[in-house]
Write a protein that holds these residues in place. Structure first.
Motif, PDB file in Angstrom:
ATOM      1  N   ARG A  25       0.822  -1.216   0.000  1.00 17.11           N
ATOM      2  CA  ARG A  25       0.000   0.000   0.000  1.00 17.11           C
ATOM      3  C   ARG A  25       0.854   1.263   0.000  1.00 17.11           C
ATOM      4  NH1 ARG A  25      -5.849  -1.267   2.678  1.00 17.11           N
ATOM      5  NH2 ARG A  25      -6.431   0.331   1.182  1.00 17.11           N
ATOM      6  N   CYS A  26       2.057   1.131  -0.505  1.00 20.57           N
ATOM      7  CA  CYS A  26       2.929   2.294  -0.601  1.00 20.57           C
ATOM      8  C   CYS A  26       3.449   2.432  -2.015  1.00 20.57           C
ATOM      9  CB  CYS A  26       4.106   2.159   0.358  1.00 20.57           C
ATOM     10  SG  CYS A  26       5.298   3.507   0.191  1.00 20.57           S
ATOM     11  N   VAL A  27       3.149   3.558  -2.626  1.00 21.20           N
ATOM     12  CA  VAL A  27       3.712   3.869  -3.948  1.00 21.20           C
ATOM     13  C   VAL A  27       4.395   5.236  -3.914  1.00 21.20           C
ATOM     14  CG1 VAL A  27       2.279   2.354  -5.354  1.00 21.20           C
ATOM     15  CG2 VAL A  27       1.404   4.596  -4.719  1.00 21.20           C
ATOM     16  N   LEU A  28       4.901   5.608  -2.744  1.00 22.26           N
ATOM     17  CA  LEU A  28       5.644   6.876  -2.640  1.00 22.26           C
ATOM     18  C   LEU A  28       6.784   6.895  -3.653  1.00 22.26           C
ATOM     19  CD1 LEU A  28       5.933   7.327   1.243  1.00 22.26           C
ATOM     20  CD2 LEU A  28       4.616   8.755  -0.323  1.00 22.26           C
ATOM     21  N   SER A  29       7.443   5.780  -3.792  1.00 21.40           N
ATOM     22  CA  SER A  29       8.567   5.667  -4.722  1.00 21.40           C
ATOM     23  C   SER A  29       8.130   5.969  -6.154  1.00 21.40           C
ATOM     24  CB  SER A  29       9.113   4.245  -4.595  1.00 21.40           C
ATOM     25  OG  SER A  29      10.156   4.025  -5.473  1.00 21.40           O
ATOM     26  N   ASN A  30       6.947   5.516  -6.523  1.00 20.17           N
ATOM     27  CA  ASN A  30       6.439   5.741  -7.882  1.00 20.17           C
ATOM     28  C   ASN A  30       6.354   7.232  -8.174  1.00 20.17           C
ATOM     29  OD1 ASN A  30       5.666   3.117  -6.986  1.00 20.17           O
ATOM     30  ND2 ASN A  30       4.215   2.978  -8.669  1.00 20.17           N
ATOM     31  N   TYR A  31       5.833   7.986  -7.198  1.00 21.62           N
ATOM     32  CA  TYR A  31       5.486   9.379  -7.480  1.00 21.62           C
ATOM     33  C   TYR A  31       6.583  10.349  -7.082  1.00 21.62           C
ATOM     34  CZ  TYR A  31       1.045   7.366  -8.577  1.00 21.62           C
ATOM     35  OH  TYR A  31       0.071   6.599  -9.157  1.00 21.62           O
ATOM     36  N   LEU A  32       7.524   9.906  -6.265  1.00 22.67           N
ATOM     37  CA  LEU A  32       8.612  10.809  -5.869  1.00 22.67           C
ATOM     38  C   LEU A  32       9.942  10.470  -6.531  1.00 22.67           C
ATOM     39  CD1 LEU A  32       7.833  11.286  -2.059  1.00 22.67           C
ATOM     40  CD2 LEU A  32       7.205  12.727  -3.984  1.00 22.67           C
ATOM     41  N   SER A  33      10.071   9.265  -7.068  1.00 24.71           N
ATOM     42  CA  SER A  33      11.317   8.943  -7.758  1.00 24.71           C
ATOM     43  C   SER A  33      11.092   8.144  -9.040  1.00 24.71           C
ATOM     44  CB  SER A  33      12.260   8.183  -6.821  1.00 24.71           C
ATOM     45  OG  SER A  33      11.637   7.009  -6.347  1.00 24.71           O
ATOM     46  N   ASN A  34       9.853   8.037  -9.471  1.00 21.36           N
ATOM     47  CA  ASN A  34       9.508   7.362 -10.725  1.00 21.36           C
ATOM     48  C   ASN A  34       9.944   5.902 -10.756  1.00 21.36           C
ATOM     49  OD1 ASN A  34       8.013   7.982 -13.065  1.00 21.36           O
ATOM     50  ND2 ASN A  34       9.844   7.741 -14.300  1.00 21.36           N
ATOM     51  N   ARG A  35      10.087   5.322  -9.605  1.00 23.32           N
ATOM     52  CA  ARG A  35      10.455   3.909  -9.556  1.00 23.32           C
ATOM     53  C   ARG A  35       9.316   3.145  -8.892  1.00 23.32           C
ATOM     54  NH1 ARG A  35      16.456   4.196  -7.172  1.00 23.32           N
ATOM     55  NH2 ARG A  35      15.738   2.219  -6.329  1.00 23.32           N
ATOM     56  N   ASP A  36       8.882   2.091  -9.568  1.00 23.02           N
ATOM     57  CA  ASP A  36       7.666   1.399  -9.155  1.00 23.02           C
ATOM     58  C   ASP A  36       7.922   0.512  -7.939  1.00 23.02           C
ATOM     59  OD1 ASP A  36       5.279  -0.104  -8.990  1.00 23.02           O
ATOM     60  OD2 ASP A  36       4.962   0.060 -11.143  1.00 23.02           O
ATOM     61  N   ARG A  82      12.735   6.174   4.200  1.00 21.46           N
ATOM     62  CA  ARG A  82      13.972   6.454   4.953  1.00 21.46           C
ATOM     63  C   ARG A  82      14.535   7.838   4.591  1.00 21.46           C
ATOM     64  NH1 ARG A  82      14.539   1.911   7.921  1.00 21.46           N
ATOM     65  NH2 ARG A  82      13.800   0.043   6.893  1.00 21.46           N
ATOM     66  N   TRP A  83      13.748   8.632   3.930  1.00 24.47           N
ATOM     67  CA  TRP A  83      14.159  10.007   3.644  1.00 24.47           C
ATOM     68  C   TRP A  83      13.837  10.896   4.842  1.00 24.47           C
ATOM     69  CZ3 TRP A  83      12.145  11.509  -1.941  1.00 24.47           C
ATOM     70  CH2 TRP A  83      12.677  10.617  -2.884  1.00 24.47           C
ATOM     71  N   ASN A  84      14.437  12.080   4.829  1.00 21.16           N
ATOM     72  CA  ASN A  84      14.021  13.150   5.742  1.00 21.16           C
ATOM     73  C   ASN A  84      13.086  14.093   4.992  1.00 21.16           C
ATOM     74  OD1 ASN A  84      16.799  12.534   7.261  1.00 21.16           O
ATOM     75  ND2 ASN A  84      15.421  13.651   8.583  1.00 21.16           N
ATOM     76  N   PHE A  85      12.091  14.569   5.689  1.00 14.12           N
ATOM     77  CA  PHE A  85      11.128  15.467   5.059  1.00 14.12           C
ATOM     78  C   PHE A  85      11.031  16.760   5.864  1.00 14.12           C
ATOM     79  CE2 PHE A  85       9.387  12.338   2.228  1.00 14.12           C
ATOM     80  CZ  PHE A  85       9.489  11.131   2.895  1.00 14.12           C
ATOM     81  N   THR A  86      10.485  17.761   5.202  1.00 10.92           N
ATOM     82  CA  THR A  86      10.100  18.962   5.927  1.00 10.92           C
ATOM     83  C   THR A  86       8.614  18.846   6.209  1.00 10.92           C
ATOM     84  OG1 THR A  86      11.758  20.207   4.702  1.00 10.92           O
ATOM     85  CG2 THR A  86      10.121  21.475   5.920  1.00 10.92           C
ATOM     86  N   LEU A  87       8.269  19.016   7.477  1.00  9.80           N
ATOM     87  CA  LEU A  87       6.874  18.846   7.882  1.00  9.80           C
ATOM     88  C   LEU A  87       6.261  20.204   8.182  1.00  9.80           C
ATOM     89  CD1 LEU A  87       4.585  16.856   8.757  1.00  9.80           C
ATOM     90  CD2 LEU A  87       5.496  17.044  11.073  1.00  9.80           C
ATOM     91  N   TYR A  88       5.097  20.437   7.605  1.00  6.90           N
ATOM     92  CA  TYR A  88       4.371  21.681   7.831  1.00  6.90           C
ATOM     93  C   TYR A  88       3.022  21.386   8.470  1.00  6.90           C
ATOM     94  CZ  TYR A  88       7.448  24.490   4.846  1.00  6.90           C
ATOM     95  OH  TYR A  88       8.519  25.158   4.309  1.00  6.90           O
ATOM     96  N   GLN A  89       2.544  22.384   9.217  1.00  5.98           N
ATOM     97  CA  GLN A  89       1.160  22.359   9.677  1.00  5.98           C
ATOM     98  C   GLN A  89       0.546  23.686   9.224  1.00  5.98           C
ATOM     99  OE1 GLN A  89       0.421  21.875  13.953  1.00  5.98           O
ATOM    100  NE2 GLN A  89      -1.138  20.426  13.282  1.00  5.98           N
ATOM    101  N   ASP A  90      -0.537  23.606   8.455  1.00  6.30           N
ATOM    102  CA  ASP A  90      -0.997  24.785   7.702  1.00  6.30           C
ATOM    103  C   ASP A  90       0.195  25.253   6.885  1.00  6.30           C
ATOM    104  OD1 ASP A  90      -3.313  26.094  10.143  1.00  6.30           O
ATOM    105  OD2 ASP A  90      -3.641  24.968   8.312  1.00  6.30           O
ATOM    106  N   ASN A  91       0.645  26.465   7.095  1.00  8.45           N
ATOM    107  CA  ASN A  91       1.838  26.903   6.361  1.00  8.45           C
ATOM    108  C   ASN A  91       3.003  27.162   7.283  1.00  8.45           C
ATOM    109  OD1 ASN A  91       0.991  26.848   3.621  1.00  8.45           O
ATOM    110  ND2 ASN A  91      -0.490  28.430   4.171  1.00  8.45           N
ATOM    111  N   ARG A  92       2.921  26.577   8.500  1.00 11.41           N
ATOM    112  CA  ARG A  92       4.029  26.776   9.446  1.00 11.41           C
ATOM    113  C   ARG A  92       4.911  25.543   9.470  1.00 11.41           C
ATOM    114  NH1 ARG A  92       0.510  26.726  13.148  1.00 11.41           N
ATOM    115  NH2 ARG A  92       1.900  25.794  14.654  1.00 11.41           N
ATOM    116  N   LYS A  93       6.209  25.802   9.357  1.00 16.27           N
ATOM    117  CA  LYS A  93       7.138  24.667   9.363  1.00 16.27           C
ATOM    118  C   LYS A  93       7.272  24.132  10.784  1.00 16.27           C
ATOM    119  CE  LYS A  93      11.112  25.164   7.102  1.00 16.27           C
ATOM    120  NZ  LYS A  93      12.555  25.377   6.808  1.00 16.27           N
ATOM    121  N   ILE A  94       7.145  22.829  10.917  1.00 14.38           N
ATOM    122  CA  ILE A  94       7.295  22.217  12.235  1.00 14.38           C
ATOM    123  C   ILE A  94       8.664  21.578  12.367  1.00 14.38           C
ATOM    124  CG2 ILE A  94       6.460  20.360  13.712  1.00 14.38           C
ATOM    125  CD1 ILE A  94       3.709  20.817  12.715  1.00 14.38           C
TER     126      ILE A  94
END
Lengths: 391, 278
Positions: A174-185, A196-208
Motif C-alpha cells: 500500500r505504498c507507492v511513494l517511490s512511484n510518485y517521488l522517484s519514478n520507480r515502481d 527512509r528520507w528526511n522530510f520537511t513537515l508543515y502544519q498549515d503553512n508553518r514549518k514544524i
C-alpha cells in the motif's frame, strides 16, 4: 515441538552459498525478472540451476520470488518464465498476484507461497487462499502474538513469519511513494525507500520540522523464538537480500543456534552476546515491533541514528602451516582482540599476535580493502569463518 | 461513464445529486481514506434518502482477526439491502461473500494491485464482478484493460489519491518522541516543490498525492469505463459543486480549482523484463 524451517535471503549467488553454509534450511532469491528487489544483483537462471543442485545435495530448499504486481505486459510473459523455473526444479515460487498463483497451479507443478506484499492479516483471507491452492502464506509484519496464534489455529496451510530484518513503514503493497517521488515502481521491484528520507513537515503553512522522518527500526524476534516455535509456525524468515555476507553469516548462525537450542532443550537460554550481536549487525536499532506491543514511538529511530558497522574484519579463506589466511574487510591490527566463528564452530575470542603480508613480511595492520594476509592467532579455525570485533 | 461521488460529507451528496448517478460511502471501522461513513445498520435509511441512486459501499481496510465478526455482520446487512456493490481490498470479503452465499456485487479495489485484466479474471471466478482500475499505470494501460474486462469498471477521475497507507501513527509517534504538543490536523510533507497531505488518525497514517487527480480531459476517451469516481475528500463544498458540474458536462477543470494534475494518467515508471541466459 516442531522444528521450523530457517529461511534466509540470497541477494546473489555468493550470499546463497553463505546462507546454506551458516545453517539456513532454505533460501529465497529473485531470478532475472518478476522479483521485488530489482536493485539486488539477484541470480541468473544458470546460477539458480547451480544453487538448486547445491541445495539438493544438502537437503535444503530454494524459493524464487515472482512477486511483482503485474501489469499486462508482464502478465503476458509470465507463463514462459514459470516454466523455466519449473525446469530448474526449484521448490516453490513466492507471488503477490493471484494470476501468478493461478498460472502456476494450472500449468506447472510449482508450489506457490503468497508474499507478505499481499498484507494478509486475518485467517479468513488465508482460508480463501487455501481454497484456491496456495501452499504457504507469508504473514504480514503487523501481527501481534495472539493474531498469529489464532491464524494458526484456524487455518491449515503452511505459515511463514518474519523473524529479523527491515520493516516497511506502510502496510506492504500500500505504498507507492517511490512511484510518485522517484519514478520507480515500488510494486515492481523499484522501491527507492522513500520511507527512509528526511522530510520537511508543515502544519498549515508553518514549518514544524526540517527532519521529519518515519525511520522504522528493524525487526528482531530472537527473544520470541520459543513462542513462535510453540505455535508451530512452519518457517522463520530473515529479511535482507540487499545485505552483506557478514549480515547473513551472523544472523543465520545465531538464529540457527537459537532454534536448535530450543528444539533440544525447552530451557535453552538466549545468549546475551548473541542478542547484542543481532542488534549491532544491521547498523540500525531493532525491536520486536507489533508482536508484543501496539504501535508506538519506540518502533522508530529518529535523528538518523544509523551507525556504520565496522565490526566485520575478515573472512578466513584458508590455512598455511599454522597461520590462517584471511581476506580483510575492515582495518585490524596486531594485538587486536577479535572474535571468530565459523559454519560449524561457535564464537571464540583470540588475540592477533602477528600479521604477515602475502610475501611473508611482517606488517602491523591489514589496512587495505580485501587485502589478503596471514594471521598468527595460535589456533586452528575452519575455512569461511568470520572474524569480527569483540561485542 | 456514470459518475459516483465519494463525498467528504452528507451535504456534498445532497447538493450534487442531480449530476450524479450514485455514491460511495464507508462503514465505520471497516473503511479507510473515506470521510463519510455510517454504521452498517444505517445503510438502509441512507438508501431511502436517495432511492434513484446507486450506492456502493467501500470496505478497503486490511482486516485483522478482531475485525472479522463485525465484517461478517456488516456484509450480511448489506446483502439484505439494495447496495449496488461493495468495493473491497481484503480477501476476507471474498471469502465471506462466497461462504455465506451473499451474492453481493464485489468490486476489486486493491488500489495498487488492480493493474491488469488477467488478475481480474481470476477474481471473476470467485464472484467478483468488477474492478476499480489503479492510477499507478499509464492511460494506455487503463484503456487497454477497460476494453478487455468483462465486468464493472471504475476509475478515480477527480480528487485526492492515497499513495501510502500504514497502520502506524507516523505523525503522532514523531510528536510523542520529540515531546511536541501539536495537533495532527493540516499536516503536509514538503518534498521539493510538492506538498503531500498527511492524515494521521486512529486508523493509521495516509499520505496523498500532491495534486488533485484531474481526469476531466481524458474521460471522453474512456467512456467505456462504467463509473468515474469523484472524491470530494478535503475539497471545499462550493468548489466541488463546480467540479462536478464541469465533469458532468465533460468540460475541463482548468481554472475551477487549484493544484490539479492530469499527469498521473501519463506517468510510466520504468520496468523491463530482462532476458534469461539459460
Amino acid at each position: 515441538m516442531k522444528k521450523p524451517e530457517l529461511l534466509a535471503p540470497a541477494g546473489d549467488f555468493e550470499k546463497a552459498q553463505w546462507a546454506f553454509l551458516y545453517g539456513a534450511d532454505a533460501i529465497y532469491l529473485a531470478g532475472p525478472s518478476f522479483g521485488l528487489r530489482a536493485n539486488a544483483p539477484n541470480l541468473s537462471l544458470l546460477e539458480i540451476k547451480k544453487i538448486v543442485q547445491i541445495a539438493k545435495q544438502n537437503n535444503k530448499k530454494v524459493y524464487v520470488t515472482v512477486n511483482i504486481v503485474l501489469h499486462n505486459q508482464e502478465a503476458e510473459k509470465l507463463l514462459a518464465y514459470l516454466k523455466k523455473l519449473e525446469k530448474l526444479q526449484i521448490d516453490a515460487i513466492i507471488v503477490s498476484d493471484l494470476y501468478a498463483l493461478q498460472l502456476a497451479k494450472k500449468h506447472t507443478k510449482l508450489k506457490v507461497f503468497i508474499s507478505t506484499q499481499t498484507s494478509i492479516m486475518n485467517y479468513q483471507a488465508i482460508l480463501f487462499l487455501e481454497q484456491i491452492g496456495a501452499d504457504r502464506i507469508i504473514l504480514a509484519r503487523e501481527l501481534a502474538k495472539d493474531d498469529i496464534k489464532l491464524i494458526k489455529e484456524k487455518t491449515n496451510v503452511e505459515l511463514e513469519t518474519f523473524i529479523h530484518g527491515a520493516m516497511c513503514a506502510s502496510v506492504s503493497g500500500r505504498c507507492v511513494l517511490s512511484n510518485y517521488l522517484s519514478n520507480r515502481d515500488a510494486n515492481r521491484g523499484g522501491c527507492s525507500q522513500v520511507c527512509r528520507w528526511n522530510f520537511t513537515l508543515y502544519q498549515d503553512n508553518r514549518k514544524i520540522s526540517d527532519n521529519f522522518a518515519f525511520f522504522i527500526k528493524d525487526l528482531i524476534m530472537a527473544s520470541h523464538i520459543k513462542e513462535l516455535m510453540n505455535m508451530a509456525i512452519d518457517s522463520f524468515k530473515i529479511e535482507g537480500r540487499m545485505r552483506s555476507i557478514y549480515y547473513i553469516a551472523v544472523v543465520v548462525s545465531i538464529y540457527r543456534q537459537i532454534i536448535d537450542g530450543y528444539y533440544l532443550n525447552d530451557n535453552y537460554q538466549l545468549n546475551k552476546n548473541d542478542y547484542l550481536r543481532l542488534q549491532k549487525v544491521a547498523n540500525r536499532h531493532a525491536c520486536s515491533q507489533f508482536f508484543a506491543d501496539n504501535d508506538n514511538a519506540n518502533y522508530h529511530y529518529y535523528n538518523n541514528e544509523e551507525v556504520s558497522n565496522q565490526d566485520f574484519l575478515g573472512i578466513v579463506i584458508g590455512r598455511k602451516d599454522n597461520l590462517i589466511y584471511v581476506e580483510q574487510r575492515n582495518r585490524f591490527h596486531v594485538n587486536d582482540q577479535v572474535s571468530i566463528f565459523g559454519p560449524n564452530t561457535k564464537e571464540k575470542e583470540y588475540t592477533i599476535y602477528k600479521i604477515y603480508d602475502e610475501k611473508g613480511g611482517l606488517i602491523s595492520a591489514a589496512a587495505h580493502p580485501k587485502q589478503r594476509v596471514y594471521l598468527d592467532i595460535n589456533a586452528v579455525v575452519e575455512k569461511n569463518s568470520i572474524i569480527h570485533k569483540l561485542i | 461513464m456514470k459518475l459516483l461521488l465519494q463525498g467528504d460529507n452528507y451535504q456534498q451528496m445532497v447538493d450534487n445529486q442531480v449530476f450524479l448517478d450514485g455514491f460511495i460511502i464507508g462503514i465505520d471501522n471497516l473503511s479507510i481514506n473515506v470521510s463519510f461513513m455510517c454504521a452498517a445498520d444505517e445503510i438502509k435509511s441512507f438508501l431511502k434518502k436517495f432511492p434513484d441512486k446507486e450506492v456502493f459501499v467501500i470496505l478497503n481496510k486490511n482486516y485483522q482477526n478482531d475485525d472479522l465478526m463485525y465484517l461478517e455482520k456488516t456484509l450480511l446487512q448489506l446483502s439484505e439491502v439494495r447496495v449496488a456493490g461493495v468495493l473491497f481490498y481484503d480477501l476476507a470479503v471474498v471469502y465471506l461473500n462466497k461462504t455465506l452465499n451473499l451474492n453481493l456485487n464485489l468490486i476489486w479495489h486493491a488500489e495498487h494491485f488492480t493493474t491488469n485484466h488477467f488478475t481480474y479474471s481470476v477474481y471473476n471466478n470467485y464472484q467478483v464482478v468488477g474492478m476499480v482500475l489503479s492510477l499507478d499505470m499509464h492511460f494506455s494501460e487503463i484503456k487497454q484493460i477497460s476494453e478487455k474486462i468483462k465486468g464493472i469498471t471504475m476509475l478515480p477521475i477527480f480528487g485526492h489519491y492515497p499513495i501510502f497507507n500504514s497502520i502506524r501513527r507516523l505523525g503522532k509517534n514523531y510528536f510523542s518522541f520529540f515531546e511536541l504538543e501539536k495537533s495532527l490536523n493540516d499536516l503536509f510533507l514538503q518534498v521539493d516543490d510538492f506538498k503531500l497531505p498527511i492524515i494521521d488518525n486512529k486508523k493509521g497514517t495516509a499520505i496523498y498525492h500532491p495534486y488533485l487527480v484531474d481526469g476531466s480531459k481524458i474521460i471522453k476517451q474512456l467512456d467505456e469505463i462504467d463509473y468515474g469516481i469523484i472524491n470530494g475528500y478535503q475539497v471545499e463544498d462550493k468548489k466541488l459543486m463546480k467540479v462536478i458540474k464541469k465533469i458532468f458536462n465533460r468540460q475541463s477543470l482548468s481554472g475551477v480549482i487549484n493544484d490539479l494534475s492530469e499527469n498521473i494518467f501519463y506517468q510510466q515508471t520504468t520496468y523491463r523484463i530482462k532476458g534469461d541466459d539459460l
